[in-house]
Design a protein around this motif. Structure first.
Motif, PDB file in Angstrom:
ATOM      1  N   ALA A   1      -6.192   6.924  -5.089  1.00  0.00           N
ATOM      2  CA  ALA A   1      -4.825   7.576  -5.379  1.00  0.00           C
ATOM      3  C   ALA A   1      -3.574   7.720  -3.996  1.00  0.00           C
ATOM      4  CB  ALA A   1      -5.116   9.154  -5.769  1.00  0.00           C
TER       5      ALA A   1
ATOM      6  N   GLU B   1     -10.144  10.153  -6.076  1.00  0.00           N
ATOM      7  CA  GLU B   1      -9.643   9.838  -4.652  1.00  0.00           C
ATOM      8  C   GLU B   1     -10.759  10.378  -3.766  1.00  0.00           C
ATOM      9  OE1 GLU B   1      -7.028   8.415  -2.914  1.00  0.00           O
ATOM     10  OE2 GLU B   1      -8.453   9.152  -1.266  1.00  0.00           O
TER      11      GLU B   1
ATOM     12  N   GLY C   1      -2.651   8.405  -0.089  1.00  0.00           N
ATOM     13  CA  GLY C   1      -3.165   7.177   0.702  1.00  0.00           C
ATOM     14  C   GLY C   1      -2.301   7.043   2.131  1.00  0.00           C
TER      15      GLY C   1
ATOM     16  N   TYR D   1       3.156   8.958   8.378  1.00  0.00           N
ATOM     17  CA  TYR D   1       1.785   8.532   8.485  1.00  0.00           C
ATOM     18  C   TYR D   1       1.790   6.826   8.280  1.00  0.00           C
ATOM     19  CZ  TYR D   1      -3.124   7.676   7.645  1.00  0.00           C
ATOM     20  OH  TYR D   1      -4.497   7.357   7.763  1.00  0.00           O
TER      21      TYR D   1
ATOM     22  N   VAL E   1      -2.994  -1.096  12.961  1.00  0.00           N
ATOM     23  CA  VAL E   1      -1.472  -0.689  13.428  1.00  0.00           C
ATOM     24  C   VAL E   1      -1.531   0.827  13.903  1.00  0.00           C
ATOM     25  CG1 VAL E   1       0.960  -0.279  12.989  1.00  0.00           C
ATOM     26  CG2 VAL E   1      -0.175  -2.193  12.188  1.00  0.00           C
TER      27      VAL E   1
ATOM     28  N   CYS F   1      -2.469  -2.665  -6.936  1.00  0.00           N
ATOM     29  CA  CYS F   1      -2.296  -2.635  -5.365  1.00  0.00           C
ATOM     30  C   CYS F   1      -1.798  -4.013  -4.755  1.00  0.00           C
ATOM     31  CB  CYS F   1      -3.146  -1.855  -4.779  1.00  0.00           C
ATOM     32  SG  CYS F   1      -3.322  -0.109  -5.343  1.00  0.00           S
TER      33      CYS F   1
ATOM     34  N   GLY G   1       3.777  -3.965   0.376  1.00  0.00           N
ATOM     35  CA  GLY G   1       4.530  -2.696   0.378  1.00  0.00           C
ATOM     36  C   GLY G   1       4.267  -2.228  -0.758  1.00  0.00           C
TER      37      GLY G   1
HETATM   38  C1  LIG Z   1       2.202   2.091   9.303  1.00  0.00           C
HETATM   39  C2  LIG Z   1       2.317   1.263   8.095  1.00  0.00           C
HETATM   40  C3  LIG Z   1       3.980   1.161   7.653  1.00  0.00           C
HETATM   41  C4  LIG Z   1       4.472   0.502   6.328  1.00  0.00           C
HETATM   42  N1  LIG Z   1       5.588   0.551   6.074  1.00  0.00           N
HETATM   43  C5  LIG Z   1       6.194   0.378   4.928  1.00  0.00           C
HETATM   44  C6  LIG Z   1       7.261   0.460   4.607  1.00  0.00           C
HETATM   45  O1  LIG Z   1       8.208   1.054   5.358  1.00  0.00           O
HETATM   46  N2  LIG Z   1       7.806   0.221   3.260  1.00  0.00           N
HETATM   47  C7  LIG Z   1       6.807  -0.126   2.341  1.00  0.00           C
HETATM   48  O2  LIG Z   1       6.925  -0.254   1.195  1.00  0.00           O
HETATM   49  N3  LIG Z   1       5.425  -0.362   2.704  1.00  0.00           N
HETATM   50  C8  LIG Z   1       5.131   0.005   3.898  1.00  0.00           C
HETATM   51  N4  LIG Z   1       3.741  -0.096   4.283  1.00  0.00           N
HETATM   52  C9  LIG Z   1       2.890  -0.482   3.128  1.00  0.00           C
HETATM   53  C10 LIG Z   1       2.471   0.604   2.140  1.00  0.00           C
HETATM   54  O3  LIG Z   1       1.943   1.825   2.899  1.00  0.00           O
HETATM   55  C11 LIG Z   1       1.322   0.054   1.450  1.00  0.00           C
HETATM   56  O4  LIG Z   1       1.595  -1.186   0.761  1.00  0.00           O
HETATM   57  C12 LIG Z   1       1.127   1.050   0.195  1.00  0.00           C
HETATM   58  O5  LIG Z   1       1.098   2.273   0.711  1.00  0.00           O
HETATM   59  C13 LIG Z   1      -0.297   0.800  -0.468  1.00  0.00           C
HETATM   60  O6  LIG Z   1      -0.454   1.676  -1.306  1.00  0.00           O
HETATM   61  P1  LIG Z   1      -1.893   1.527  -2.096  1.00  0.00           P
HETATM   62  O7  LIG Z   1      -2.050   2.738  -3.347  1.00  0.00           O
HETATM   63  O8  LIG Z   1      -2.111   0.353  -2.608  1.00  0.00           O
HETATM   64  O9  LIG Z   1      -3.256   1.993  -1.180  1.00  0.00           O
HETATM   65  P2  LIG Z   1      -3.525   3.201  -0.092  1.00  0.00           P
HETATM   66  O10 LIG Z   1      -2.269   4.081   0.333  1.00  0.00           O
HETATM   67  O11 LIG Z   1      -4.231   2.729   1.053  1.00  0.00           O
HETATM   68  O12 LIG Z   1      -4.213   4.138  -1.291  1.00  0.00           O
HETATM   69  C14 LIG Z   1      -5.582   3.806  -1.395  1.00  0.00           C
HETATM   70  C15 LIG Z   1      -6.197   4.926  -1.717  1.00  0.00           C
HETATM   71  O13 LIG Z   1      -7.780   4.762  -2.105  1.00  0.00           O
HETATM   72  C16 LIG Z   1      -8.717   5.772  -1.601  1.00  0.00           C
HETATM   73  N5  LIG Z   1      -9.959   5.113  -1.845  1.00  0.00           N
HETATM   74  C17 LIG Z   1     -10.505   4.167  -0.866  1.00  0.00           C
HETATM   75  N6  LIG Z   1     -11.856   3.940  -1.088  1.00  0.00           N
HETATM   76  C18 LIG Z   1     -12.117   4.881  -2.251  1.00  0.00           C
HETATM   77  C19 LIG Z   1     -13.270   4.880  -3.028  1.00  0.00           C
HETATM   78  N7  LIG Z   1     -14.336   4.337  -2.801  1.00  0.00           N
HETATM   79  N8  LIG Z   1     -13.058   5.703  -4.155  1.00  0.00           N
HETATM   80  C20 LIG Z   1     -11.942   6.496  -4.334  1.00  0.00           C
HETATM   81  N9  LIG Z   1     -11.009   6.470  -3.637  1.00  0.00           N
HETATM   82  C21 LIG Z   1     -10.936   5.506  -2.419  1.00  0.00           C
HETATM   83  C22 LIG Z   1      -8.078   5.805  -0.212  1.00  0.00           C
HETATM   84  O14 LIG Z   1      -8.733   6.998   0.182  1.00  0.00           O
HETATM   85  C23 LIG Z   1      -6.642   6.056  -0.305  1.00  0.00           C
HETATM   86  O15 LIG Z   1      -5.871   7.373  -0.791  1.00  0.00           O
HETATM   87  C24 LIG Z   1       3.364   0.174   5.559  1.00  0.00           C
HETATM   88  C25 LIG Z   1       1.859   0.404   6.059  1.00  0.00           C
HETATM   89  C26 LIG Z   1       1.676   1.028   7.073  1.00  0.00           C
HETATM   90  C27 LIG Z   1       0.085   1.161   7.350  1.00  0.00           C
END
Ligand SMILES: Cc1cc2nc3c(=O)[nH]c(=O)nc-3n(C[C@H](O)[C@H](O)[C@H](O)COP(=O)(O)OP(=O)(O)OC[C@H]3O[C@@H](n4cnc5c(N)ncnc54)[C@H](O)[C@@H]3O)c2cc1C
Length: 465
Positions: free
Chosen positions: A9, A36, A43, A57, A309, A439, A446
């Motif tokens: 999530a 989650e 996340g 964060y 990072v 994702c 991003g």
């Molecule tokens: C320092 C930093 C700066 C960034 N800056 C930018 C920016 O300015 N603009 C931008 O567009 N993007 C930016 N990004 C990238 C952006 O954060 C990501 O592309 C985006 O948040 C990814 O979202 P997600 O849902 O794919 O993954 P995540 O946010 O990683 O979420 C995945 C979720 O899955 C959960 N999970 C993991 N394993 C399991 C499991 N086995 N069972 C159940 N749940 C699980 C985790 O706990 C987490 O909550 C940045 C990233 C970082 C780290």
């Protein structure tokens, strides 16, 4: 009734669950569960106000011309709450020989900038005469930049930019996967300058304004209380289907769909059957989850690296700083050999980031350039940040605030070969109908990339266009 599990999530999983939740209102045949592992949603997105300073964060902004993420904000009723970046944030800087040079915003400032030599500038202009590359070749960003724009443009512009977006290594990153649009422009128009003029002309004909060369087209936006505002609205909408502290450890074939091993904190693990599954976890956790289902998919996913990072926030009394912070901040070419990747002047970019009379800086440390630095202790990270702020900007005041977030696996890296890996995974996934991956795994960096791929995955798993 079709039982659907969304795993993870972050913004991707939330967008997938939101899409399915909306579709379930039209079609009460859908029974959606959002799992989650952590004790909160979002996340990598989390905004915290500490001592009046807004700390992010992970991501801190969106681009307003990215349709998937902005479309989601609009559906959540956030359109009128969008916080635009200040005008001066158009000014971006690059550090060269311990001096900050403003990135050119137009042809006049391009010729005037001290960032590059005359021959480096002429080499950029000569891009117009470079032959088109091989459309089939999966080229690195470094190869592409040197071929089309020359060594100096690569070192002074592309290398810091890649660091700013991906914290990545341009000698390994795939141009086609990281910047598919740039690859397309070369193929379609024969070069970037030709494409730029052609597109500017077309925009002019349509009466639209174009973004300056220094920044990405589109404006940088956020919200008063940070990107957390998006998460809070999704959390409220999805609260009845959300299962926090609940980790999915394995996916196997089961019934007419899949059997998930569910480990909820404080409870015994259980196996539960679902008809459809949308995986929205970070890519690096997928191999463990999928190894019982397909060794091949798990093995391919395991080849995709992440960059670590650390994000250090420093808050200052403005009157102590002796720096105007007039702009967005700066990035640093690798050849400068500094211990930070760049620094955002957060309180100059957006309002509501620091208390009155105070300023907030955000420094990025580590990445593929110096991965070991991202993981040193918090105290060492603050020391590095303070030392670098002094060397690069001449600020030797004592910060009134500091905050550190460490990400061991921060940003997915699309290296050369990523497209081939993705294609092999997608081919293998065809053997598992109703199982989709959302994702950032297949490209699309991003928040926008994660939202788009996750909404597409959610729709695909139930056969909706
Ligand atoms: C320092 C930093 C700066 C960034 N800056 C930018 C920016 O300015 N603009 C931008 O567009 N993007 C930016 N990004 C990238 C952006 O954060 C990501 O592309 C985006 O948040 C990814 O979202 P997600 O849902 O794919 O993954 P995540 O946010 O990683 O979420 C995945 C979720 O899955 C959960 N999970 C993991 N394993 C399991 C499991 N086995 N069972 C159940 N749940 C699980 C985790 O706990 C987490 O909550 C940045 C990233 C970082 C780290």
């Amino acid at each position: 009734m079709r039982k659907i599990a969304v795993i993870g999530a972050g913004i991707g999983g939330l967008a997938a669950a939101h899409t399915l939740n909306q579709l379930s209102q039209e079609n009460d045949e859908l029974d959606v569960y959002l799992f989650e592992a952590a004790d909160r949603l979002g996340g990598k997105i989390m905004s915290e106000r500490k001592n009046g300073f807004l700390c992010e964060y992970g991501p801190n902004s969106l681009l307003d011309n990215r349709p998937a993420a902005m479309g989601l904000c609009e559906e959540l009723g956030l359109k009128d709450k969008v916080l635009r970046s200040n005008d001066s944030a158009r000014k971006r800087f690059i550090l060269s020989k311990n001096k900050l040079h403003q990135l050119p915003e137009g042809p006049g400032s391009f010729f005037g900038t001290g960032l590059m030599s005359i021959s480096g500038k002429l080499r950029i202009i000569a891009e117009i005469w470079q032959a088109k590359g091989d459309p089939e070749k999966d080229e690195t960003i470094q190869e592409f930049a040197r071929r089309r724009l020359g060594d100096e443009a690569y070192n002074m512009l592309l290398d810091p930019m890649i660091t700013g977006i991906f914290a990545g290594d341009p000698t390994r990153m795939s141009l086609k996967t990281c910047f598919p649009r740039i690859h397309e422009l070369e193929m379609q128009y024969g070069g970037l300058i030709k494409a730029m003029f052609k597109l500017m002309w077309e925009k002019k004909k349509r009466g639209e304004k174009s973004g300056g060369p220094a920044g990405p087209s589109g404006s940088i936006v956020a919200f008063n209380e940070g990107l957390q505002e998006i998460i809070d609205l999704l959390a409220e909408e999805l609260k009845d289907i959300t299962h926090l502290n609940t980790r999915i450890t394995s996916i196997k074939k089961g019934g007419i769909g899949y059997s998930l091993t569910i480990e909820k904190v404080g409870s015994a693990a259980e196996e539960v059957l679902f008809d459809k599954v949308v995986i929205c976890t970070p890519t690096h956790v997928m191999p463990m989850m999928l190894k019982d289902l397909s060794e091949k998919i798990a093995c391919e996913l395991g080849k995709i690296p992440y960059a670590p990072v650390a994000v250090v926030a420093l808050g200052y009394d403005k009157k102590e700083m002796k720096h105007p912070l007039d702009g967005f901040g700066f990035l640093i070419p690798g050849k400068e050999k500094r211990d930070i990747l760049g620094c955002l002047w957060t309180s100059s970019i957006f309002a509501h980031r620091a208390p009155d009379g105070k300023a907030l800086l955000r420094l990025m440390i580590g990445g593929m350039r110096s991965p070991e630095l991202a993981l040193v202790s918090e105290a060492e990270l603050v020391d590095i940040a303070r030392r670098e702020v002094k060397i690069t900007m001449g600020i030797d005041a004592t910060p009134v605030f500091s905050n550190v977030y460490k990400h061991e696996t921060a940003i997915i890296q699309f290296h050369v070969g990523h497209e081939a890996i993705s294609n092999r995974i997608k081919d293998e996934l065809k053997k598992f109908p109703g199982l989709e991956i959302g994702c950032n795994s297949f490209g699309g960096i991003g928040i926008d990339g994660a939202v788009k791929a996750s909404i597409d995955a959610a729709k695909a798993c139930i056969g909706v266009e």
